[in-house]
Scaffold this motif. Structure first.
Motif, PDB file in Angstrom:
ATOM      1  N   LEU A   7       0.819  -1.210   0.000  1.00 13.93           N
ATOM      2  CA  LEU A   7       0.000   0.000   0.000  1.00 13.93           C
ATOM      3  C   LEU A   7       0.857   1.266   0.000  1.00 13.93           C
ATOM      4  N   SER A   8       2.080   1.147   0.482  1.00 13.81           N
ATOM      5  CA  SER A   8       2.988   2.300   0.506  1.00 13.81           C
ATOM      6  C   SER A   8       3.981   2.271  -0.654  1.00 13.81           C
ATOM      7  N   LEU A   9       3.792   1.321  -1.574  1.00 12.67           N
ATOM      8  CA  LEU A   9       4.738   1.162  -2.680  1.00 12.67           C
ATOM      9  C   LEU A   9       4.142   1.541  -4.032  1.00 12.67           C
ATOM     10  N   GLY A  10       3.069   2.323  -4.008  1.00 15.78           N
ATOM     11  CA  GLY A  10       2.462   2.750  -5.264  1.00 15.78           C
ATOM     12  C   GLY A  10       3.381   3.683  -6.039  1.00 15.78           C
ATOM     13  N   TRP A  11       3.300   3.600  -7.356  1.00 16.08           N
ATOM     14  CA  TRP A  11       4.126   4.462  -8.197  1.00 16.08           C
ATOM     15  C   TRP A  11       3.688   5.920  -8.068  1.00 16.08           C
ATOM     16  N   THR A  12       4.643   6.813  -8.149  1.00 14.77           N
ATOM     17  CA  THR A  12       4.359   8.225  -8.385  1.00 14.77           C
ATOM     18  C   THR A  12       4.703   8.502  -9.841  1.00 14.77           C
ATOM     19  N   ARG A  13       4.233   9.614 -10.357  1.00 19.27           N
ATOM     20  CA  ARG A  13       4.514   9.949 -11.751  1.00 19.27           C
ATOM     21  C   ARG A  13       6.024  10.012 -12.008  1.00 19.27           C
ATOM     22  N   GLU A  14       6.732  10.692 -11.119  1.00 13.96           N
ATOM     23  CA  GLU A  14       8.164  10.891 -11.321  1.00 13.96           C
ATOM     24  C   GLU A  14       8.931   9.574 -11.232  1.00 13.96           C
ATOM     25  N   ALA A  15       8.572   8.744 -10.249  1.00 13.64           N
ATOM     26  CA  ALA A  15       9.287   7.475 -10.064  1.00 13.64           C
ATOM     27  C   ALA A  15       9.052   6.538 -11.241  1.00 13.64           C
ATOM     28  N   TRP A  16       7.817   6.503 -11.731  1.00 16.94           N
ATOM     29  CA  TRP A  16       7.522   5.602 -12.849  1.00 16.94           C
ATOM     30  C   TRP A  16       8.217   6.065 -14.128  1.00 16.94           C
ATOM     31  N   LEU A  17       8.188   7.360 -14.399  1.00 18.66           N
ATOM     32  CA  LEU A  17       8.835   7.878 -15.604  1.00 18.66           C
ATOM     33  C   LEU A  17      10.346   7.661 -15.569  1.00 18.66           C
ATOM     34  N   ALA A  18      10.913   7.629 -14.364  1.00 22.85           N
ATOM     35  CA  ALA A  18      12.360   7.448 -14.231  1.00 22.85           C
ATOM     36  C   ALA A  18      12.771   5.977 -14.210  1.00 22.85           C
ATOM     37  N   SER A  19      11.799   5.081 -14.098  1.00 18.35           N
ATOM     38  CA  SER A  19      12.113   3.657 -13.992  1.00 18.35           C
ATOM     39  C   SER A  19      12.573   3.089 -15.335  1.00 18.35           C
ATOM     40  N   ALA A  20      13.674   2.367 -15.312  1.00 19.65           N
ATOM     41  CA  ALA A  20      14.196   1.751 -16.537  1.00 19.65           C
ATOM     42  C   ALA A  20      13.333   0.582 -16.987  1.00 19.65           C
ATOM     43  N   GLU A  21      12.520   0.053 -16.080  1.00 20.89           N
ATOM     44  CA  GLU A  21      11.719  -1.128 -16.396  1.00 20.89           C
ATOM     45  C   GLU A  21      10.275  -0.785 -16.760  1.00 20.89           C
ATOM     46  N   ARG A  22       9.959   0.483 -16.845  1.00 18.58           N
ATOM     47  CA  ARG A  22       8.572   0.859 -17.145  1.00 18.58           C
ATOM     48  C   ARG A  22       8.228   0.550 -18.596  1.00 18.58           C
ATOM     49  N   SER A  23       6.932   0.523 -18.881  1.00 15.38           N
ATOM     50  CA  SER A  23       6.483   0.300 -20.250  1.00 15.38           C
ATOM     51  C   SER A  23       6.961   1.430 -21.158  1.00 15.38           C
ATOM     52  N   GLN A  24       7.412   1.054 -22.340  1.00 12.22           N
ATOM     53  CA  GLN A  24       7.862   2.036 -23.327  1.00 12.22           C
ATOM     54  C   GLN A  24       6.811   2.264 -24.413  1.00 12.22           C
ATOM     55  N   SER A  25       5.585   1.847 -24.147  1.00 13.96           N
ATOM     56  CA  SER A  25       4.525   2.023 -25.135  1.00 13.96           C
ATOM     57  C   SER A  25       4.337   3.497 -25.478  1.00 13.96           C
ATOM     58  N   SER A  26       4.090   3.759 -26.749  1.00 14.69           N
ATOM     59  CA  SER A  26       3.918   5.134 -27.233  1.00 14.69           C
ATOM     60  C   SER A  26       2.650   5.793 -26.710  1.00 14.69           C
ATOM     61  N   ILE A  27       1.753   5.013 -26.134  1.00 15.15           N
ATOM     62  CA  ILE A  27       0.515   5.601 -25.615  1.00 15.15           C
ATOM     63  C   ILE A  27       0.797   6.464 -24.391  1.00 15.15           C
ATOM     64  N   PHE A  28       1.911   6.195 -23.721  1.00 15.01           N
ATOM     65  CA  PHE A  28       2.222   6.938 -22.502  1.00 15.01           C
ATOM     66  C   PHE A  28       2.941   8.244 -22.844  1.00 15.01           C
ATOM     67  N   CYS A  29       2.133   9.246 -23.172  1.00 15.51           N
ATOM     68  CA  CYS A  29       2.632  10.586 -23.465  1.00 15.51           C
ATOM     69  C   CYS A  29       1.507  11.568 -23.171  1.00 15.51           C
ATOM     70  N   ASN A  30       1.754  12.849 -23.339  1.00 11.78           N
ATOM     71  CA  ASN A  30       0.737  13.880 -23.061  1.00 11.78           C
ATOM     72  C   ASN A  30       0.169  13.759 -21.645  1.00 11.78           C
ATOM     73  N   GLY A  31       1.014  13.362 -20.714  1.00 16.50           N
ATOM     74  CA  GLY A  31       0.574  13.252 -19.326  1.00 16.50           C
ATOM     75  C   GLY A  31       0.091  11.881 -18.924  1.00 16.50           C
ATOM     76  N   LEU A  32      -0.141  10.993 -19.901  1.00 16.03           N
ATOM     77  CA  LEU A  32      -0.604   9.642 -19.579  1.00 16.03           C
ATOM     78  C   LEU A  32       0.537   8.813 -19.007  1.00 16.03           C
ATOM     79  N   THR A  33       0.285   8.177 -17.880  1.00 16.23           N
ATOM     80  CA  THR A  33       1.237   7.239 -17.289  1.00 16.23           C
ATOM     81  C   THR A  33       0.463   6.010 -16.838  1.00 16.23           C
ATOM     82  N   VAL A  34       1.158   5.098 -16.208  1.00 14.18           N
ATOM     83  CA  VAL A  34       0.500   3.900 -15.693  1.00 14.18           C
ATOM     84  C   VAL A  34      -0.546   4.255 -14.636  1.00 14.18           C
ATOM     85  N   LEU A  35      -0.439   5.447 -14.050  1.00 13.84           N
ATOM     86  CA  LEU A  35      -1.405   5.874 -13.036  1.00 13.84           C
ATOM     87  C   LEU A  35      -2.792   6.101 -13.629  1.00 13.84           C
TER      88      LEU A  35
END
Length: 435
Positions: free
Chosen positions: A200-228
């Motif tokens: 419950l305390s390990l949820g992604w933040t926008r900054e942490a997810w964008l900085a993660s080397a293992e995050r999805s590289q899908s092109s849909i994640f742009c214009n503010g869209l993230t896994v959140l």
């Protein structure tokens, strides 16, 4: 597209997101002071695959459809779901085709977020001065309205294969929204469904997810869209997930262990008679037509799993509780736990119905809903561990329990009904006919 509540409904929605939805914080559009909440529609992009050629055959061909809709739209499904693209799965091999589609649609919705016609195409090339596109560039695109994608959804397979989210069976990290693990021995395991779970305390933040080397590289994640912005689907996680396993396990216990008929099939017929009586007494319209075969829930080697449509399973809790009450032994602790499991399940569904017109759950419904969900999932895991010790494959654990809790935790900000896949699944029938 515009909700029946108009501007007031839009303001209510965005205020609820601002109050704590994890995707709001530092969002490049909605978190700015200049954000126009009164004229910006929240959209959802849904993707799903369905067999359209050779249905039921080994050589069948699957079509993946991509549709979008307003999260606040009223009216019929076919009127509110807007088709964007269809593609046979073999055409998407290598992901280049899918990524190109995501780049184009991201550009298109990016233009819609600004509210004006673009001066350049999705590759950045400016339109010729004499073209229609150049002449209307900078003019209002949607009569003063804007829109942004606020929700990405689909079933678990789609989120993994198309959006590049972690596989739900991965031991390293089965969840796209937090950094839990699939390792039973880890303190961060997803199998901890208590209110104090470490994940419950390990949820992604926008900054942490964008900085993660293992995050999805899908092109849909742009214009503010993230896994959140990914909303795990309540329908697939619960009705076509944990409920199938839980309800199937209870039926298996009844026909094979608790009832005194000549055979499991005889017991099943007796179960069905009781279920029909409950259907009639409770006025349930989404009914099973019959339970004639044990294969409705029994599988050869795996844990029992109840077959059926999501709506049938969603309405099955109350009849099953009445059936269980007839044959359970109140002196046996595990029987009482199963009764509590069913009561919690039903309590969740009552809140879903009670708040069906709400943009998000008010209090105390939100707090109760979250409490019931955690308790139900925890009981599911406890029951699974109990029967495993007895050598029985019942109440098997499944990652959808964890994904369900993520959806439940957002209920104060967005009603699970707004992001579930009922509409997307329903319109699949139309795409099958068109193909």
């Amino acid at each position: 597209m515009m909700p029946s509540g108009g501007i007031q409904k839009l303001k209510e929605f965005w205020n609820l997101q601002k109050a704590g939805h994890p995707a709001w914080r530092n969002h490049p559009i909605v978190s700015k002071r200049s954000f126009d909440a009164e004229h910006t529609l929240p959209l959802q992009l849904h993707g799903d695959g369905t067999p359209v050629v050779g249905i039921g055959k080994i050589w069948s061909r699957q079509l993946t459809s991509y549709t979008w809709n307003s999260l606040l739209a009223d009216g019929w499904t076919k009127d509110s779901m807007m088709p964007s693209w269809f593609c046979f799965d073999e055409t998407e091999a290598g992901r280049e085709t899918t990524e190109e589609f995501f780049r184009i649609i991201s550009w298109s919705f990016g233009c819609l977020a600004t509210g004006v016609w673009p001066a350049a195409d999705h590759l950045g090339a400016k339109y010729p001065a004499s073209s229609l596109e150049a002449r209307r560039a900078g003019s209002p695109l949607a009569n003063g309205l804007r829109a942004i994608i606020w929700s990405l959804n689909g079933d678990a397979e789609y989120l993994v294969s198309r959006l590049g989210l972690p596989h739900y069976g991965s031991k390293k990290g089965p969840c796209g929204l937090c950094r839990c693990t699939g390792d039973d021995n880890s303190a961060e395991t997803w199998r901890d469904c208590s209110a104090s779970a470490r994940w419950l305390s390990l949820g992604w933040t926008r900054e942490a997810w964008l900085a993660s080397a293992e995050r999805s590289q899908s092109s849909i994640f742009c214009n503010g869209l993230t896994v959140l912005n990914v909303h795990y689907d309540y329908m697939h996680c619960k009705y076509l997930g944990s409920d199938q396993i839980g309800f199937g396990s209870i039926l298996d216990l009844l026909v094979n262990h608790l009832m005194a008929g000549d055979s499991p099939l005889t017991n099943l017929k007796q179960c069905w008679d009781s279920i029909v009586t409950s259907y009639q007494r409770l006025g349930i319209s989404e009914r099973y037509r019959s339970f004639r075969k044990l294969t409705m829930f029994q599988r050869k080697k795996k844990c029992p799993k109840l077959k059926g449509r999501a709506a049938q399973i969603a309405a099955f809790g109350e009849p099953l509780l009445e059936l269980w009450n007839q044959y359970m032994n109140p002196e046996i602790a595990v029987h009482c736990k199963i009764r509590t499991y069913l009561r919690l399940n039903i309590a969740m569904e009552k809140i879903m119905k009670e708040c069906r017109t709400e943009t998000a759950f008010p209090e105390p419904q939100a707090t109760n809903f979250i409490s019931y969900a955690f308790a139900m999932c925890n009981l599911h895991l406890e029951l699974g561990a109990h029967f495993e010790e007895e050598g029985q494959k019942l109440f098997s654990s499944l990652p959808k329990l964890h994904l369900l809790l993520h959806t439940v935790l957002l209920c104060r900000h967005i009603n699970p009904r707004l992001t579930w896949c009922y509409k997307g699944e329903d319109v699949q029938k139309a795409w099958t006919n068109l193909s």
